[in-house]
Write a protein that holds these residues in place. Sequence first.
Motif, mmCIF file in Angstrom:
data_model
loop_
_atom_site.group_PDB
_atom_site.id
_atom_site.type_symbol
_atom_site.label_atom_id
_atom_site.label_comp_id
_atom_site.label_asym_id
_atom_site.label_seq_id
_atom_site.Cartn_x
_atom_site.Cartn_y
_atom_site.Cartn_z
ATOM 1 N N THR A 31 29.931 33.058 42.829
ATOM 2 C CA THR A 31 29.502 34.359 42.371
ATOM 3 C C THR A 31 29.664 34.452 40.861
ATOM 4 O O THR A 31 30.326 33.624 40.240
ATOM 5 C CB THR A 31 30.319 35.461 43.061
ATOM 6 O OG1 THR A 31 31.697 35.312 42.672
ATOM 7 C CG2 THR A 31 30.185 35.386 44.566
ATOM 8 N N ALA A 32 29.071 35.471 40.296
ATOM 9 C CA ALA A 32 29.166 35.662 38.849
ATOM 10 C C ALA A 32 30.617 35.899 38.443
ATOM 11 O O ALA A 32 31.052 35.435 37.381
ATOM 12 C CB ALA A 32 28.290 36.834 38.425
ATOM 13 N N TRP A 33 31.367 36.592 39.274
ATOM 14 C CA TRP A 33 32.774 36.855 38.958
ATOM 15 C C TRP A 33 33.573 35.555 38.919
ATOM 16 O O TRP A 33 34.424 35.375 38.050
ATOM 17 C CB TRP A 33 33.377 37.827 39.972
ATOM 18 C CG TRP A 33 34.834 38.038 39.734
ATOM 19 C CD1 TRP A 33 35.855 37.590 40.489
ATOM 20 C CD2 TRP A 33 35.431 38.732 38.633
ATOM 21 N NE1 TRP A 33 37.046 37.954 39.945
ATOM 22 C CE2 TRP A 33 36.829 38.660 38.796
ATOM 23 C CE3 TRP A 33 34.931 39.391 37.522
ATOM 24 C CZ2 TRP A 33 37.714 39.235 37.896
ATOM 25 C CZ3 TRP A 33 35.832 39.965 36.634
ATOM 26 C CH2 TRP A 33 37.189 39.889 36.825
ATOM 27 N N ASN A 34 33.310 34.643 39.856
ATOM 28 C CA ASN A 34 34.013 33.361 39.864
ATOM 29 C C ASN A 34 33.714 32.552 38.612
ATOM 30 O O ASN A 34 34.606 31.936 38.034
ATOM 31 C CB ASN A 34 33.647 32.555 41.106
ATOM 32 C CG ASN A 34 34.274 33.113 42.357
ATOM 33 O OD1 ASN A 34 35.216 33.882 42.290
ATOM 34 N ND2 ASN A 34 33.737 32.731 43.494
ATOM 35 N N ARG A 35 32.457 32.539 38.187
ATOM 36 C CA ARG A 35 32.096 31.819 36.958
ATOM 37 C C ARG A 35 32.752 32.472 35.752
ATOM 38 O O ARG A 35 33.242 31.793 34.847
ATOM 39 C CB ARG A 35 30.586 31.773 36.809
ATOM 40 C CG ARG A 35 29.927 30.820 37.789
ATOM 41 C CD ARG A 35 28.465 30.586 37.449
ATOM 42 N NE ARG A 35 27.683 31.802 37.400
ATOM 43 C CZ ARG A 35 27.007 32.317 38.409
ATOM 44 N NH1 ARG A 35 27.007 31.688 39.572
ATOM 45 N NH2 ARG A 35 26.315 33.418 38.286
ATOM 46 N N PHE A 36 32.760 33.816 35.701
ATOM 47 C CA PHE A 36 33.393 34.552 34.608
ATOM 48 C C PHE A 36 34.887 34.240 34.558
ATOM 49 O O PHE A 36 35.435 33.950 33.499
ATOM 50 C CB PHE A 36 33.152 36.052 34.812
ATOM 51 C CG PHE A 36 33.799 36.923 33.793
ATOM 52 C CD1 PHE A 36 33.259 37.047 32.534
ATOM 53 C CD2 PHE A 36 34.960 37.625 34.093
ATOM 54 C CE1 PHE A 36 33.849 37.855 31.578
ATOM 55 C CE2 PHE A 36 35.557 38.420 33.153
ATOM 56 C CZ PHE A 36 35.008 38.541 31.893
ATOM 57 N N TYR A 37 35.543 34.278 35.717
ATOM 58 C CA TYR A 37 36.974 33.998 35.791
ATOM 59 C C TYR A 37 37.272 32.561 35.363
ATOM 60 O O TYR A 37 38.192 32.315 34.579
ATOM 61 C CB TYR A 37 37.489 34.233 37.212
ATOM 62 C CG TYR A 37 38.929 33.811 37.398
ATOM 63 C CD1 TYR A 37 39.958 34.638 36.980
ATOM 64 C CD2 TYR A 37 39.241 32.577 37.953
ATOM 65 C CE1 TYR A 37 41.271 34.259 37.124
ATOM 66 C CE2 TYR A 37 40.551 32.183 38.100
ATOM 67 C CZ TYR A 37 41.571 33.020 37.681
ATOM 68 O OH TYR A 37 42.862 32.634 37.815
ATOM 69 N N THR A 38 36.484 31.616 35.850
ATOM 70 C CA THR A 38 36.705 30.216 35.523
ATOM 71 C C THR A 38 36.540 29.969 34.033
ATOM 72 O O THR A 38 37.308 29.213 33.430
ATOM 73 C CB THR A 38 35.729 29.326 36.310
ATOM 74 O OG1 THR A 38 35.914 29.573 37.711
ATOM 75 C CG2 THR A 38 35.968 27.856 36.033
ATOM 76 N N THR A 39 35.571 30.630 33.427
ATOM 77 C CA THR A 39 35.322 30.423 32.003
ATOM 78 C C THR A 39 36.408 31.041 31.140
ATOM 79 O O THR A 39 36.915 30.400 30.225
ATOM 80 C CB THR A 39 33.967 31.031 31.606
ATOM 81 O OG1 THR A 39 32.952 30.431 32.412
ATOM 82 C CG2 THR A 39 33.660 30.776 30.144
ATOM 83 N N CYS A 41 39.516 32.475 32.054
ATOM 84 C CA CYS A 41 40.918 32.537 32.462
ATOM 85 C C CYS A 41 41.562 31.178 32.673
ATOM 86 O O CYS A 41 42.726 31.112 33.069
ATOM 87 C CB CYS A 41 41.041 33.370 33.735
ATOM 88 S SG CYS A 41 40.511 35.070 33.498
#
Length: 76
Positions: A31-39, A41
């Motif tokens: 999901t977009a949230w997972n990509r955002f978090y991975t990038t 955090c």
Amino acid sequence: MQPQEGSGVQYSRWNNSAQDEVSVNTSTQGTAWNRFYTTLCTGRIGIAVKVLGGITLFWIIFIIGYVTGYYIHKCK
């Protein structure tokens, strides 16, 4: 047997084989949230974001305390 979409562990056992087959799908799509978090955090960027967030939070609390202290201890 067709591979399933998504990530996870798939276990299949064939009747005519003495071996079991276990395949792990490590798909990086999410999901977009997972990509955002991975990038933001993890890794070096994650450390930089956490440090900048901590410094920003410190200064916000400092300014709020300074203004509050000024009005509480102001001479009349």
